[in-house]
Design a protein around this motif. Structure first.
Motif, short mmCIF file in Angstrom:
data_model
loop_
_atom_site.label_atom_id
_atom_site.label_comp_id
_atom_site.label_asym_id
_atom_site.label_seq_id
_atom_site.Cartn_x
_atom_site.Cartn_y
_atom_site.Cartn_z
N SER A 46 0.85 -1.19 0.00
CA SER A 46 0.00 0.00 0.00
C SER A 46 0.88 1.24 0.00
O SER A 46 1.80 1.35 0.82
CB SER A 46 -0.89 -0.01 1.25
N THR A 47 0.61 2.16 -0.91
CA THR A 47 1.42 3.38 -1.01
C THR A 47 0.51 4.60 -1.06
O THR A 47 -0.43 4.65 -1.84
CB THR A 47 2.30 3.35 -2.28
N SER A 48 0.83 5.57 -0.22
CA SER A 48 0.06 6.82 -0.16
C SER A 48 0.94 7.94 -0.70
O SER A 48 1.73 8.54 0.03
CB SER A 48 -0.37 7.12 1.28
N TYR A 49 0.84 8.17 -1.98
CA TYR A 49 1.66 9.19 -2.65
C TYR A 49 1.05 9.49 -4.00
O TYR A 49 0.50 8.61 -4.65
CB TYR A 49 3.10 8.67 -2.84
N ALA A 81 -3.08 5.33 -3.30
CA ALA A 81 -4.11 6.29 -2.93
C ALA A 81 -4.51 7.13 -4.14
O ALA A 81 -3.66 7.54 -4.93
CB ALA A 81 -3.60 7.20 -1.81
N SER A 82 -5.81 7.39 -4.28
CA SER A 82 -6.31 8.15 -5.44
C SER A 82 -6.16 9.65 -5.25
O SER A 82 -6.35 10.41 -6.20
CB SER A 82 -7.77 7.81 -5.71
N GLY A 83 -5.83 10.10 -4.04
CA GLY A 83 -5.65 11.53 -3.79
C GLY A 83 -6.77 12.13 -2.97
O GLY A 83 -7.84 11.53 -2.81
N ASP A 84 -6.53 13.33 -2.46
CA ASP A 84 -7.45 13.99 -1.54
C ASP A 84 -7.93 15.34 -2.06
O ASP A 84 -8.27 16.22 -1.26
CB ASP A 84 -6.79 14.18 -0.17
N SER A 85 -7.95 15.52 -3.37
CA SER A 85 -8.34 16.82 -3.94
C SER A 85 -9.50 16.70 -4.92
O SER A 85 -9.70 17.60 -5.74
CB SER A 85 -7.14 17.47 -4.64
N GLY A 86 -10.26 15.61 -4.87
CA GLY A 86 -11.37 15.45 -5.80
C GLY A 86 -10.86 15.48 -7.23
O GLY A 86 -9.90 14.81 -7.58
N VAL A 87 -11.53 16.28 -8.08
CA VAL A 87 -11.10 16.40 -9.47
C VAL A 87 -9.96 17.41 -9.62
O VAL A 87 -9.45 17.62 -10.71
CB VAL A 87 -12.28 16.78 -10.39
N GLY A 88 -9.57 18.03 -8.53
CA GLY A 88 -8.46 18.97 -8.55
C GLY A 88 -8.69 20.10 -7.57
O GLY A 88 -9.83 20.46 -7.28
N PRO A 89 -7.62 20.66 -7.03
CA PRO A 89 -7.77 21.76 -6.07
C PRO A 89 -8.29 23.03 -6.74
O PRO A 89 -7.78 23.44 -7.79
CB PRO A 89 -6.35 21.96 -5.53
N SER A 90 -9.30 23.60 -6.17
CA SER A 90 -9.89 24.82 -6.75
C SER A 90 -8.84 25.91 -6.89
O SER A 90 -8.02 26.13 -6.00
CB SER A 90 -11.04 25.31 -5.88
N GLY A 91 -8.86 26.56 -8.06
CA GLY A 91 -7.91 27.62 -8.34
C GLY A 91 -6.64 27.14 -9.00
O GLY A 91 -5.81 27.96 -9.40
N PRO A 106 -5.86 14.66 -13.20
CA PRO A 106 -5.64 13.28 -12.75
C PRO A 106 -4.30 13.16 -12.03
O PRO A 106 -3.43 14.03 -12.14
CB PRO A 106 -5.66 12.47 -14.05
N SER A 107 -4.14 12.06 -11.30
CA SER A 107 -2.99 11.88 -10.42
C SER A 107 -2.14 10.70 -10.84
O SER A 107 -2.65 9.66 -11.26
CB SER A 107 -3.49 11.68 -8.98
N PHE A 108 -0.85 10.86 -10.70
CA PHE A 108 0.14 9.80 -10.91
C PHE A 108 0.65 9.36 -9.54
O PHE A 108 0.86 10.21 -8.67
CB PHE A 108 1.30 10.33 -11.76
N THR A 203 -7.27 9.45 1.65
CA THR A 203 -6.99 8.17 1.00
C THR A 203 -5.70 7.54 1.51
O THR A 203 -5.45 6.37 1.24
CB THR A 203 -6.93 8.35 -0.53
N SER A 204 -4.89 8.29 2.26
CA SER A 204 -3.75 7.68 2.93
C SER A 204 -4.20 6.76 4.07
O SER A 204 -3.42 5.96 4.55
CB SER A 204 -2.82 8.76 3.50
N ALA A 205 -5.44 6.90 4.51
CA ALA A 205 -6.02 5.97 5.49
C ALA A 205 -6.78 4.85 4.79
O ALA A 205 -6.68 3.68 5.17
CB ALA A 205 -6.94 6.72 6.43
N SER A 206 -7.54 5.19 3.76
CA SER A 206 -8.36 4.17 3.09
C SER A 206 -7.51 3.15 2.34
O SER A 206 -7.89 1.97 2.25
CB SER A 206 -9.35 4.83 2.12
#
Length: 331
Positions: A46-49, A81-91, A106-108, A203-206
Motif C-alpha cells: 500500500s502506497t500513499s503518494y 491512494a487516489s488523492g485527496d483533492s477530488g477532481v483537482g484543487p480549486s484555483g 488526474p494523479s500519478f 486516502t492515505s487511510a483508506s
C-alpha cells in the motif's frame, strides 16, 4: 489466527525523502529501486503518494507503470491512494503547457492500469463519498491523459461517462484509464504521528485499510494452495466486483465544481465501492484456480525490474519499512 490459515504479508510502503536536486515527481522509480533488493517482498503493498499527472513526463510514467506491471506479474498487489483533492484543487485546475486551459487534474501513479487505485468514503448506512470538513478532503478521481482505458473496463466505464451527458465535457479524457478502482473508509482515523495521536482523513487511510482486506483474502488463498491475487484489476472488473458494497452518494468535489458523482456500479469517485470481506473471499476461493507454485516467493522482481542508474540512495537515506495502524473513530 484461525487454524489452517497461511499468513500473507502486507506492507504500507514508505517513500523516502529525496535529495534536493530531485524533482518532486521523481519518486516512483526510486521507490521501485528501494523495493528491488528486498529478499522477500510481501503479496500486498500500500502506497500513499501522488502528483498531478501533467507534472510527470509521459516517458517516466510509462517506465514506472511497466515496472509496476512486473511486480503484479510476480504475485504482488499494488494499491495506491487516489488523492485527496477530488477532481483537482480549486484555483489550480489549469494545464501547464503555457495555454492555461481549464481542466481536471488526474494523479500519478494512481492512473497506471497495473495498480489498483483506492478512493475514500465516510459514514455508515449509507456510506458516502466524503467531503471531510475537518481536513477538507474530497476523494480523488481521474481519467488519465497518458494511458487509454483497458479493454476489460469497456463494459462498465462508457455507461458511467454516458450518464454524465455533456457535464464536464472537455475537462477530462473520456477514453483514458479511469480511477479509482475501489474505495474504503477514510474518515476520522486515529493516527500516531510524531509521538502523539491525531485524527486524520484521506486516502492515505483508506488505502492501507483496503490493503489489509486484500491481505486477508490472500491468507485464505494461500491456505487453500492457491496463488495470491497479484495484479488485481482484471479479476476485480470481472468476478471480483461482486465483493464490494456499492456507494451511490457523494461526489469528487474540486476545481470549483461538484465533480464526478457516485452512482450505481463503477463510478469515478468510489470505483466499485468498499470491500465486503465475506463476499470477496468467497468469490476469490470459488474463482481463483491458479495453484500456488512453491517457488513464487523466490521469483522476486529483483530479476525482472531493470537497473535504474539515475538514482542511488545514500546510506543516510535508508529507512526501515514503515508500518502504520489506523483506528476509525465513531461518529
Amino acid at each position: 489466527m484461525p487454524p489452517n490459515l497461511t499468513p500473507a504479508s502486507t506492507w504500507r510502503a514508505p517513500i523516502r525523502p529525496l535529495r534536493p536536486h530531485h524533482n518532486r515527481h521523481q519518486r516512483a522509480l526510486p521507490h521501485l529501486a528501494q523495493l528491488r533488493p528486498q529478499p522477500d517482498l510481501p503479496q500486498t503493498i500500500s502506497t500513499s503518494y501522488g502528483d498531478d499527472e501533467q507534472t510527470v513526463p509521459s516517458t517516466y510514467a510509462t517506465l514506472a507503470c511497466q515496472q509496476f506491471a512486473q511486480l503484479g506479474a510476480g504475485g504482488i498487489t499494488l494499491l495506491f491512494a487516489s488523492g485527496d483533492s477530488g477532481v483537482g484543487p480549486s484555483g489550480a485546475c489549469l494545464s501547464n503547457d503555457g495555454k492555461n486551459t481549464t481542466m481536471f487534474l488526474p494523479s500519478f501513479p494512481a492512473f497506471c492500469p497495473y495498480v489498483t487505485a483506492v478512493g475514500a468514503t465516510k459514514d455508515f448506512a449509507p456510506e458516502v463519498a466524503p467531503l471531510g470538513p475537518a481536513n477538507n478532503f474530497p476523494s480523488g478521481w481521474g481519467f488519465s491523459n497518458y494511458f487509454p482505458r483497458p479493454a476489460y473496463r469497456d463494459p462498465y466505464v462508457p455507461d458511467y461517462i454516458a450518464s454524465l451527458g455533456s457535464q464536464f465535457q472537455g475537462l477530462y479524457n473520456e477514453s483514458g484509464r479511469g480511477y479509482p478502482d475501489i474505495a474504503a473508509q477514510g474518515s476520522r482515523f486515529l493516527t500516531v504521528w510524531d509521538g502523539g495521536v491525531v485524527v486524520l482523513d484521506g486516502t492515505s487511510a483508506s488505502t492501507p485499510t483496503a490493503a489489509g482486506v486484500v491481505g486477508l483474502v490472500n491468507d485464505a488463498l494461500l491456505a487453500a494452495g492457491r496463488a495470491p491475487l497479484g495484479w488485481l484489476n482484471p479479476w476485480l472488473y470481472g468476478v471480483g466486483k461482486g465483493g464490494f458494497t456499492d456507494v451511490v452518494e457523494g461526489s469528487a468535489v474540486g476545481c470549483g465544481s461538484e465533480g464526478f458523482p457516485a452512482e450505481g456500479g463503477w463510478d469515478a469517485v468510489t470505483g466499485w465501492g468498499t470491500p465486503y470481506f465475506p463476499k470477496l473471499v468467497r468469490l476469490a476461493l470459488e474463482g481463483w484456480v491458479h495453484e500456488y507454485p512453491p517457488n513464487l516467493v523466490q521469483r522476486r522482481p529483483s530479476s525482472a525490474v531493470p537497473d535504474i542508474p539515475s538514482y542511488n540512495p545514500r546510506p543516510d537515506e535508508s529507512l526501515p519499512p514503515l508500518l502504520l495502524f489506523f483506528l476509525p473513530l465513531p461518529h
